[in-house]
Enzyme design. Structure first.
Site, PDB file in Angstrom:
ATOM      1  N   HIS A 364      36.365  42.076  33.559  1.00 54.48           N
ATOM      2  CA  HIS A 364      37.760  42.335  33.921  1.00 54.48           C
ATOM      3  C   HIS A 364      38.177  41.466  35.110  1.00 54.48           C
ATOM      4  O   HIS A 364      39.219  40.816  35.075  1.00 54.48           O
ATOM      5  CB  HIS A 364      37.942  43.822  34.242  1.00 54.48           C
ATOM      6  CG  HIS A 364      39.314  44.181  34.689  1.00 54.48           C
ATOM      7  ND1 HIS A 364      40.309  44.570  33.819  1.00 54.48           N
ATOM      8  CD2 HIS A 364      39.876  44.183  35.923  1.00 54.48           C
ATOM      9  CE1 HIS A 364      41.417  44.803  34.496  1.00 54.48           C
ATOM     10  NE2 HIS A 364      41.180  44.585  35.777  1.00 54.48           N
ATOM     11  N   GLU A 365      37.355  41.450  36.125  1.00 54.84           N
ATOM     12  CA  GLU A 365      37.731  40.714  37.340  1.00 54.84           C
ATOM     13  C   GLU A 365      37.721  39.203  37.104  1.00 54.84           C
ATOM     14  O   GLU A 365      38.594  38.491  37.590  1.00 54.84           O
ATOM     15  CB  GLU A 365      36.820  41.086  38.509  1.00 54.84           C
ATOM     16  CG  GLU A 365      36.764  42.575  38.849  1.00 54.84           C
ATOM     17  CD  GLU A 365      38.125  43.242  39.024  1.00 54.84           C
ATOM     18  OE1 GLU A 365      39.100  42.543  39.365  1.00 54.84           O
ATOM     19  OE2 GLU A 365      38.226  44.453  38.786  1.00 54.84           O
ATOM     20  N   HIS A 368      40.803  38.118  35.496  1.00 50.68           N
ATOM     21  CA  HIS A 368      41.987  37.984  36.358  1.00 50.68           C
ATOM     22  C   HIS A 368      42.222  36.538  36.777  1.00 50.68           C
ATOM     23  O   HIS A 368      43.314  36.199  37.227  1.00 50.68           O
ATOM     24  CB  HIS A 368      41.845  38.862  37.592  1.00 50.68           C
ATOM     25  CG  HIS A 368      42.351  40.251  37.400  1.00 50.68           C
ATOM     26  ND1 HIS A 368      43.653  40.517  37.039  1.00 50.68           N
ATOM     27  CD2 HIS A 368      41.733  41.458  37.515  1.00 50.68           C
ATOM     28  CE1 HIS A 368      43.821  41.837  36.953  1.00 50.68           C
ATOM     29  NE2 HIS A 368      42.662  42.425  37.228  1.00 50.68           N
ATOM     30  N   GLU A 387      47.262  43.340  34.953  1.00 49.45           N
ATOM     31  CA  GLU A 387      46.273  44.374  34.611  1.00 49.45           C
ATOM     32  C   GLU A 387      46.289  44.694  33.117  1.00 49.45           C
ATOM     33  O   GLU A 387      45.247  44.857  32.490  1.00 49.45           O
ATOM     34  CB  GLU A 387      46.519  45.648  35.418  1.00 49.45           C
ATOM     35  CG  GLU A 387      46.388  45.478  36.927  1.00 49.45           C
ATOM     36  CD  GLU A 387      45.021  45.014  37.373  1.00 49.45           C
ATOM     37  OE1 GLU A 387      44.121  44.854  36.538  1.00 49.45           O
ATOM     38  OE2 GLU A 387      44.863  44.780  38.589  1.00 49.45           O
ATOM     39  N   TYR A 458      47.485  49.434  33.287  1.00 49.61           N
ATOM     40  CA  TYR A 458      46.297  48.956  32.574  1.00 49.61           C
ATOM     41  C   TYR A 458      46.307  49.343  31.088  1.00 49.61           C
ATOM     42  O   TYR A 458      46.266  48.502  30.208  1.00 49.61           O
ATOM     43  CB  TYR A 458      45.016  49.549  33.180  1.00 49.61           C
ATOM     44  CG  TYR A 458      44.671  49.069  34.560  1.00 49.61           C
ATOM     45  CD1 TYR A 458      45.410  49.488  35.655  1.00 49.61           C
ATOM     46  CD2 TYR A 458      43.590  48.229  34.782  1.00 49.61           C
ATOM     47  CE1 TYR A 458      45.085  49.064  36.939  1.00 49.61           C
ATOM     48  CE2 TYR A 458      43.250  47.801  36.060  1.00 49.61           C
ATOM     49  CZ  TYR A 458      44.002  48.225  37.123  1.00 49.61           C
ATOM     50  OH  TYR A 458      43.675  47.810  38.394  1.00 49.61           O
TER      51      TYR A 458
HETATM   52 ZN    ZN Z   1      42.519  44.335  37.427  1.00 49.21          ZN
END
Ligand code: ZN
Length: 1009
Positions: A364-365, A368, A387, A458
């Protein structure tokens, strides 16, 4: 040539879809800092080159000085933390705070006027001595000294482990909508200008540093290489512990980094870091270094960290666009805001507990980098753009690499999850959307509740894009995503740009996705109404506002048939029946839609809509199933008149909660076996927009016995029926303040025994009382100073002989608490009431009706609001039950004593304080003190007398639900009564049990507030 034509075409398309007013500023940085770890301070200089690409002349530059967010309790960050019930920072020690000193801004080397924003000390405004024209460039420079706060959010340190994020002064974004200066927030992210960075960091030699940007020092590259070798060995040796902080070397080193086309720069320094490295190879042939820096804490998970980074970089490069930077790095370090946090090229991860969870958070990170780093949307105002679109991708990644991994991070026990037709996340959305507490994903972060930040920013967008993927096909979606990336990389897309890009590349009208699911919190609910085999049609109805596409699966006797997609619509529509052999049709078989009521999704040719079938289940559970469920709960209770009560509660309080709720709780008492029990039907009308949040109507009732006469062997019963209507107001959903107005007419039938002098018990008379009660309630939720104010008016008309009597009663209570230290409260409750009208205001108090009472006991609970174990008894432990109402005194004084009642006025104050000791959380003993004044008439002929009472002692208080009171000192009149009734100390102890808090409606309020 062909290539040339294509380029021109795509530029033309780009121009039309960007709009002609698109521009973005260019901001380059030269930063030189020195970490003085002995005093947790960073000192240095920054030079910013700011190029104005806008068509406007700028007369000021807004600067983010986010280090100041940690300076005191009044910053936006500090307030948001309190609002989300986290008081750690509120109670931080002086030396744990963080802030800048010695800022001295110069523009082109000359001093300028600048000041901190009055409301937000982490925003500064530089006033330019002459406007900065279009196309012009200035340099902004300042020295800065940053005291690094303890880890309360993102920027911070734990001992000598440093998380250097949002650490330098930085211009806010100026775009086509103007300046976007914003205070730092915990929940609510960033929006920054693109540029190039040259950063020099001087620090003790034995630190390992992970940073945005490419390391320039050969010596440091060798130092890291050595560390990788060391880590390889270290990971084989399971016994060694590397968790202690080594002393800092006296020798310093200066590390140089460069980064191009990024909008932020973060770095993490720790002398304990272990280091691993892998290389991702993109399909374009480009190699990307994938680093991980981690400590001993979860080294067993992090040994595979570099591989996770590599796999994530390759995954996103395939699905969105080539990774443009030289490295991608994940760091395990302190983080007090979420599970992980992204910065360009580098991301910081907190504790993960399991390897799949670590992989998911890293992915996930790292993701980004695309949705935030490269597609640099305004995360603060439109958190779904980074998100939501990122979560769609990391969920996809998880579904590919893990068979049985829950997207919600495994919060739902596997056993339950297997019985669920819906994912935990989809279920969470249904729960919230059905009660109208969801918010549009396109809501600015600080206006979202914590849960809606998770759901709205999200998960709802992730589900919406997954629905789009299923509707148009995966390949089409990837193509559209890559197109969006190409159009908007290294730019600031706005929500309408994303919509335009996707509509353009798919050729579809995507109002249902953007306007319906992202820009609003509208809902939809499809249902199969009928099937006409002769006509060959199926009629489907959408009870909602979002025309989302739907799919139908046709089942025949022998097989699961095909699944067919239809474009969405509103209202009813007849669709052609694809298969005439069909026996059952099912809407949304794969359970990917955002339909808020899936229980009406199936239809059988014989038998109609599936879902009308009822099933009984114990306790409570999920209600998303294809069948309606009635839950059962065994009930055991006790009161002195009915004795042991046994019964079964039937209710529909499940997950998700229906807007119509009921519980019916029939039972019998062991004394005479006659029917007793209670019920409530409630219908909520959640308001999705506006200040009115909910309207709720209800009908409740209960019937129990309240006394038993042993001599003649009869019981007297009370029966109460109470319809009610309640309105709930809230300025914003996120506001801690709510207002309620409730009205209820209370109908109570009580019984009196007719006792003949000779004949004894002759029978019962019934008496009906109707009491009208209206209440205004002001509620402020706060972990520091909560407040609950209730203002009531009550009217009752009744017969006394043949005469009609009436009273109007006004009273108010205020419950306030103040935390004198973390989690320790001083409590103050005030009560005051009087009768503006009372046709029996001049008779003796003991004969009057509707009295105020200093001691709220069973016999004076004339509205039958509370549950008393021994409502009318004269002696015994159970008669010493008191409720915290009216005067709020805690003395369980026997019923026969006429004290504390008033048919005129009553006012009181109740104080209590938590003891400051740690153990008092487990055994919550509190000193308390009550004082009050009231007016009463001993007999009708005597005048009113005013009396002051007080009482104090110790109580054990379990959340105001179960309390035990030990009076230690009392005013004379109370002491006298204790002595008259020969009460020994044990007989002065009283207790409170408030089971109203434990009924389904009370619990619902507690869970869903
Ligand atoms: Zn995030």
């Amino acid at each position: 040539m062909i290539k040339y034509i294509l380029t021109v075409t795509s530029i033309l398309i780009s121009l039309s879809s960007f709009g002609q007013d698109y521009f973005q500023q260019e901001v380059d940085y030269d930063i030189k800092v020195k970490l003085i770890d002995s005093i947790h301070t960073l000192e240095g200089d920054i030079k910013i080159t700011y190029k104005n690409n806008s068509p406007d002349a700028l007369s000021e530059i807004y600067m983010h000085l986010w280090g100041n967010a940690f300076k005191n309790r009044t910053t936006a960050f500090a307030k948001q933390k309190v609002r989300s019930f986290n008081t750690d920072f509120y109670y931080a020690e002086e030396e744990e705070l963080g802030f800048y000193s010695n800022l001295d801004f110069k523009v082109n080397g000359n001093s300028v006027t600048w000041k901190l924003d009055e409301e937000n000390i982490d925003i500064g405004k530089i006033t330019l001595s002459q406007p900065l024209g279009p196309g012009e460039t200035i340099t902004i420079s300042t020295p800065f000294s940053l005291r690094i706060p303890n880890s309360y959010s993102r920027l911070g340190h734990v001992e000598t482990s440093y998380q250097m994020t949002q650490w330098f002064p930085k211009p806010a974004v100026y775009d086509r909508n103007g300046w976007h200066q914003m205070p730092y927030l915990d929940m609510g992210e960033f929006y920054s200008e693109f540029g190039d960075f040259n950063v020099e960091i001087t620090l003790p030699e034995n630190y390992y540093v992970g940073a945005t940007g490419l390391l320039q020092n050969e010596s440091e590259k060798a130092f890291l290489k050595e560390r990788i070798k060391y880590t390889d060995q270290y990971l084989l040796d399971t016994l060694r512990d590397h968790s202690a902080y080594p002393a800092s070397s006296m020798k310093m080193k200066t590390l140089k980094y460069t980064a191009e086309r990024v909008h932020d720069f973060a770095w993490f320094a720790d002398k304990r870091f272990l280091v691993q490295k892998d290389v991702a190879t993109l399909s374009s042939g480009k190699d990307v270094d994938c680093w991980v820096f981690f400590t001993d804490l979860e080294k067993d998970l992090w040994k595979d960290g570099a591989f996770y980074v590599k796999r994530a970089v390759e995954f996103y490069s395939e699905r969105v666009g080539d990774y443009p930077y030289p490295h991608a790095t994940a760091v395990q370090s302190a983080l007090s805001a979420g599970a992980g946090m992204e910065y360009p090229m580098i991301t910081v991860i907190g504790r993960s507990v399991t390897a799949p969870a670590l992989d998911q958070v890293i992915t996930h990170e790292v993701g980004h980098n695309w949705f935030y780093g490269i597609l640099a949307s305004n995360e603060r105002d439109f958190p779904w753009m980074d998100e939501g679109m990122n979560s769609y991708h990391d969920h996809k990644y998880t579904s590919i690499y893990y068979d049985d991994y829950d997207e919600a991070g495994g919060i739902m026990p596997k056993k339950i999850e297997r019985q669920m037709e819906y994912s935990t996340l989809s279920l969470a959305y249904q729960v919230w959307a059905r009660i109208g507490k969801d918010q549009a994903p396109n809501t600015t972060s600080n206006d979202l509740t914590t849960l809606n930040y998770f759901l709205g920013a999200y998960e709802k967008p992730a589900m919406a894009f997954k629905l789009l993927e299923n509707y148009i096909g995966e390949e089409q979606l990837v193509t559209a995503m890559r197109k969006y990336y190409d159009e908007w990389k290294f730019r600031h897309p706005q929500p309408e740009d994303t919509k335009a890009s996707f509509e353009h590349s798919t050729g579809l009208d995507l109002d249902w996705l953007f306007d319906g699911m992202l820009f609003s919190n509208q809902v939809y609910d499809y249902k199969v109404k009928s099937i006409n085999l002769n006509e060959g049609t199926i009629e489907i109805e959408n009870n909602g506002m979002v025309a989302a596409p739907i799919n139908l699966t046709y089942y025949t006797d022998t097989a699961v048939g095909e699944t067919v997609w239809y474009d969405g619509f509103l209202g009813s529509k007849k669709l052609p029946l694809v298969n005439k052999e069909v026996k059952i049709v099912e809407l949304d078989k794969e359970r990917i839609s955002l339909d808020i009521k899936p229980s009406n999704n199936d239809y059988k040719i014989k038998g109609g809509a599936v879902g009308s079938k009822l099933k009984l289940r114990w306790l409570s559970g999920l209600t998303t199933s294809k069948t309606e469920k009635i839950f059962m709960l065994p009930i055991i209770g006790f009161n002195s008149a009915d004795q042991l009560q046994v019964g079964i509660a039937f209710h529909n309080y499940g997950i998700p909660l229906s807007n119509f709720q009921y519980y019916i709780q029939p039972g019998v008492g062991s004394r005479d076996g006659s029917l007793i029990g209670s019920f409530e039907f409630r219908r909520d009308f959640p308001q999705r927009t506006g200040k009115l949040r909910n309207v709720s109507i209800a009908l409740g009732g209960k019937s129990f016995h309240e006394s038993y006469n042993e001599r003649f062997d009869y019981s007297l019963r009370f029966t109460r029926i109470q319809p009610s209507i309640e309105f709930e107001w809230k300025d914003k959903l996120v506001s801690p303040i709510a207002h309620y107005v409730r009205y209820r007419p209370i109908g109570i039938v009580t019984e009196n025994a007719r006792i003949g002098r000779e004949t004894g018990f002759e029978g019962k008379d019934r008496n009906l009382a109707i009491i009208h009660n209206a209440e205004y309630n002001y509620l402020r939720r706060s972990p520091i100073a909560p407040l609950d104010v209730k203002v009531n008016t009550e009217f009752q008309q009744y017969k006394r002989g043949d005469a009609t009597k009436r009273y109007l009663k006004l009273y108010a209570s205020a419950d306030a608490k103040y935390a004198y230290k973390k989690g320790k409260f001083f409590e103050i409750r005030g009560f005051a009431g009087f009768f503006p009208l009372h046709t029996e205001g001049d008779i003796s108090t003991s004969a009057a009706i509707g009295n105020f009472s200093m001691f709220s006991r069973g016999f004076n609970d004339y509205r039958y609001d509370q549950h008393f174990i021994d409502r009318n008894g004269q002696e015994g432990f159970f008669t010493r039950q008191v409720a915290i109402a009216d005067g709020g005194f805690k003395n369980g004084i026997t019923n026969s004593m006429p004290i504390g009642l008033s048919n005129k006025y009553l006012a009181s104050i109740n104080l209590a304080i938590d003891l400051p000791f740690g153990w008092s959380k487990m055994l919550p003993i509190k000193p308390y003190f009550d004082a009050g004044v009231y007016s009463y008439k001993a007999t009708t002929s005597e005048p009113f007398q005013q009396e002051v009472l007080y009482s104090g002692g110790l109580m054990i208080d379990f959340q105001k639900t179960i309390m035990i009171h030990f009076p230690l000192f009392n005013s004379e009149r109370i002491t006298n009564i204790y002595e008259q009734t020969a009460a020994n100390y044990w007989q002065r102890i009283s207790f409170t049990i408030d089971i109203n808090k434990l009924n389904p409606h009370g619990l619902k309020h507690w869970f869903l507030r």
